[in-house]
Design a protein around this motif. Structure first.
Motif, PDB file in Angstrom:
ATOM      1  N   ALA A   6       0.833  -1.206   0.000  1.00 37.19           N
ATOM      2  CA  ALA A   6       0.000   0.000   0.000  1.00 37.19           C
ATOM      3  C   ALA A   6       0.868   1.257   0.000  1.00 37.19           C
ATOM      4  O   ALA A   6       0.606   2.204  -0.760  1.00 37.19           O
ATOM      5  N   VAL A   7       1.901   1.271   0.834  1.00 35.14           N
ATOM      6  CA  VAL A   7       2.806   2.423   0.882  1.00 35.14           C
ATOM      7  C   VAL A   7       3.517   2.597  -0.455  1.00 35.14           C
ATOM      8  O   VAL A   7       3.647   3.713  -0.971  1.00 35.14           O
ATOM      9  N   PHE A   8       3.953   1.493  -1.030  1.00 37.94           N
ATOM     10  CA  PHE A   8       4.647   1.537  -2.314  1.00 37.94           C
ATOM     11  C   PHE A   8       3.763   2.140  -3.406  1.00 37.94           C
ATOM     12  O   PHE A   8       4.180   3.038  -4.143  1.00 37.94           O
ATOM     13  N   LEU A   9       2.528   1.681  -3.502  1.00 37.56           N
ATOM     14  CA  LEU A   9       1.647   2.137  -4.567  1.00 37.56           C
ATOM     15  C   LEU A   9       1.210   3.590  -4.384  1.00 37.56           C
ATOM     16  O   LEU A   9       0.863   4.257  -5.358  1.00 37.56           O
ATOM     17  N   ARG A  10       1.241   4.086  -3.159  1.00 38.82           N
ATOM     18  CA  ARG A  10       0.893   5.501  -2.950  1.00 38.82           C
ATOM     19  C   ARG A  10       1.908   6.441  -3.591  1.00 38.82           C
ATOM     20  O   ARG A  10       1.555   7.520  -4.042  1.00 38.82           O
ATOM     21  N   GLY A  11       3.170   6.029  -3.595  1.00 32.01           N
ATOM     22  CA  GLY A  11       4.199   6.949  -4.074  1.00 32.01           C
ATOM     23  C   GLY A  11       4.938   6.539  -5.318  1.00 32.01           C
ATOM     24  O   GLY A  11       5.574   7.370  -5.968  1.00 32.01           O
ATOM     25  N   ALA A  12       4.874   5.257  -5.693  1.00 25.60           N
ATOM     26  CA  ALA A  12       5.700   4.762  -6.794  1.00 25.60           C
ATOM     27  C   ALA A  12       5.330   5.392  -8.130  1.00 25.60           C
ATOM     28  O   ALA A  12       6.202   5.710  -8.938  1.00 25.60           O
ATOM     29  N   GLY A  13       4.033   5.575  -8.375  1.00 27.25           N
ATOM     30  CA  GLY A  13       3.616   6.152  -9.645  1.00 27.25           C
ATOM     31  C   GLY A  13       4.153   7.560  -9.829  1.00 27.25           C
ATOM     32  O   GLY A  13       4.618   7.930 -10.921  1.00 27.25           O
ATOM     33  N   VAL A  14       4.114   8.359  -8.769  1.00 29.86           N
ATOM     34  CA  VAL A  14       4.636   9.723  -8.820  1.00 29.86           C
ATOM     35  C   VAL A  14       6.128   9.697  -9.123  1.00 29.86           C
ATOM     36  O   VAL A  14       6.628  10.478  -9.945  1.00 29.86           O
ATOM     37  N   GLU A  15       6.849   8.782  -8.468  1.00 31.14           N
ATOM     38  CA  GLU A  15       8.292   8.712  -8.655  1.00 31.14           C
ATOM     39  C   GLU A  15       8.659   8.263 -10.060  1.00 31.14           C
ATOM     40  O   GLU A  15       9.566   8.816 -10.691  1.00 31.14           O
ATOM     41  N   VAL A  16       7.954   7.260 -10.578  1.00 27.97           N
ATOM     42  CA  VAL A  16       8.237   6.784 -11.935  1.00 27.97           C
ATOM     43  C   VAL A  16       7.933   7.873 -12.947  1.00 27.97           C
ATOM     44  O   VAL A  16       8.694   8.096 -13.902  1.00 27.97           O
ATOM     45  N   ALA A  50       8.107  11.058 -12.466  1.00 24.36           N
ATOM     46  CA  ALA A  50       9.180  12.051 -12.352  1.00 24.36           C
ATOM     47  C   ALA A  50      10.436  11.582 -13.071  1.00 24.36           C
ATOM     48  O   ALA A  50      11.121  12.378 -13.736  1.00 24.36           O
ATOM     49  N   LEU A  51      10.747  10.285 -12.976  1.00 29.01           N
ATOM     50  CA  LEU A  51      11.911   9.749 -13.676  1.00 29.01           C
ATOM     51  C   LEU A  51      11.759   9.852 -15.188  1.00 29.01           C
ATOM     52  O   LEU A  51      12.747   9.958 -15.921  1.00 29.01           O
ATOM     53  N   LEU A  52      10.508   9.832 -15.654  1.00 36.37           N
ATOM     54  CA  LEU A  52      10.236   9.959 -17.082  1.00 36.37           C
ATOM     55  C   LEU A  52      10.103  11.419 -17.515  1.00 36.37           C
ATOM     56  O   LEU A  52       9.852  11.707 -18.683  1.00 36.37           O
ATOM     57  N   GLY A  53      10.277  12.324 -16.541  1.00 33.53           N
ATOM     58  CA  GLY A  53      10.143  13.738 -16.854  1.00 33.53           C
ATOM     59  C   GLY A  53       8.710  14.175 -17.007  1.00 33.53           C
ATOM     60  O   GLY A  53       8.417  15.157 -17.693  1.00 33.53           O
ATOM     61  N   LEU A  54       7.780  13.452 -16.371  1.00 28.11           N
ATOM     62  CA  LEU A  54       6.354  13.742 -16.480  1.00 28.11           C
ATOM     63  C   LEU A  54       5.767  13.917 -15.094  1.00 28.11           C
ATOM     64  O   LEU A  54       6.461  13.808 -14.082  1.00 28.11           O
ATOM     65  N   ASN A  55       4.468  14.200 -15.052  1.00 19.72           N
ATOM     66  CA  ASN A  55       3.729  14.085 -13.802  1.00 19.72           C
ATOM     67  C   ASN A  55       2.469  13.295 -14.107  1.00 19.72           C
ATOM     68  O   ASN A  55       2.154  13.037 -15.267  1.00 19.72           O
ATOM     69  N   LEU A  56       1.738  12.915 -13.098  1.00 21.87           N
ATOM     70  CA  LEU A  56       0.605  12.013 -13.309  1.00 21.87           C
ATOM     71  C   LEU A  56      -0.555  12.667 -14.042  1.00 21.87           C
ATOM     72  O   LEU A  56      -1.524  11.985 -14.396  1.00 21.87           O
ATOM     73  N   SER A  57      -0.486  13.972 -14.298  1.00 23.86           N
ATOM     74  CA  SER A  57      -1.513  14.608 -15.124  1.00 23.86           C
ATOM     75  C   SER A  57      -1.192  14.484 -16.602  1.00 23.86           C
ATOM     76  O   SER A  57      -2.014  14.825 -17.451  1.00 23.86           O
ATOM     77  N   GLN A  58       0.015  13.971 -16.918  1.00 20.36           N
ATOM     78  CA  GLN A  58       0.438  13.839 -18.313  1.00 20.36           C
ATOM     79  C   GLN A  58       0.392  12.377 -18.746  1.00 20.36           C
ATOM     80  O   GLN A  58       1.354  11.812 -19.217  1.00 20.36           O
TER      81      GLN A  58
END
Length: 242
Positions: free
Chosen positions: A213-223, A225-233
């Motif tokens: 649960a902790v992983f899924l809360r933050g992993a998407g945001v981090e990935v 960011a690594l792709l140079g995007l945010n979750l709105s993109q």
């Protein structure tokens, strides 16, 4: 002083003085005897112990041991297969790929099965002795973990959040490290118990559920960011799934 006992009537004196013969086992049984004896031996003694030490412990000659495992590396390699590689189940990977099941449930099921297979005193200690002494199987473990687990988790995270497909943006090592963080946190639960000797304070099931649960809360945001995007993109037309 007690009187010396006489041999039984009719006994063969030569037979009485001869050492008992060791039972000759079939080759496959002897090999399994060596493996099953080597596992707790090295789990306790570590890999600084020699093959002569192991042979003495098993009550066999070193030359007999070498008939089955010509080198110590060959024996360690076999132990790694027995304790780690052979326990990996193809259905675990199929379960991770099943997008009809929420990713949280897939990860929980995988780690419950995985830890059930490897969380034991012998397996955890031998595995970490391999790492500490630089034994060869660790490279295969890293390859297996990255190719069959971390990369797969990264692909599923991208799908979950509508991030670019790996055909367009291949998974980078930094991205795999995000997935490795979840793996490491769960493995550490076993390290504390079987290496440090610290009794668990919560059940393994509850711990895994919380870590996922902790992983899924933050992993998407981090990935993202690594792709140079945010979750709105996200990719057009692809909504995030549960």
């Amino acid at each position: 002083m007690s009187p010396r006992k006489s041999p039984p009537v009719g006994a063969d004196p030569a037979a009485l003085s001869a050492p008992a013969k060791r039972k000759r086992l079939p080759s496959r049984e002897r090999e399994q005897m060596i493996i099953h004896g080597a596992i707790p031996f090295f789990a306790s003694a570590g890999f600084s112990a020699t093959t002569r030490d192991l042979a003495d412990h098993l009550g066999i000659t070193q030359s007999l041991l070498y008939q089955y495992f010509p080198t110590k590396d060959a024996l360690i390699d076999r132990l790694y297969h027995e304790l780690v590689l052979d326990k990996w189940k193809p259905e675990w990977e199929r379960g991770l790929d099943d997008r009809g099941v929420p990713l949280a449930d897939r990860l929980e099921r995988f780690y419950l099965a995985y830890t059930e297979a490897i969380f034991s005193y012998d397996t955890m200690r031998i595995f970490f002795f391999m790492w500490l002494t630089g034994e060869n199987p660790r490279e295969r473990y890293l390859s297996q973990a990255h190719n069959r687990l971390f990369r797969k988790v990264c692909i599923e995270l991208r799908q979950l959040h509508g991030l670019p497909d790996t055909d367009d943006r291949p998974v980078a090592p930094e991205e795999e490290e995000v997935a490795a963080a979840l793996h490491g946190s769960i493995v550490y639960f076993g390290v504390r118990q079987f290496i440090f000797g610290v009794p668990p304070r919560v059940s393994r099931d509850l711990f895994i559920r919380r870590q996922v649960a902790v992983f899924l809360r933050g992993a998407g945001v981090e990935v993202a960011a690594l792709l140079g995007l945010n979750l709105s993109q996200r990719r057009p037309g692809l909504a995030p799934t549960s």
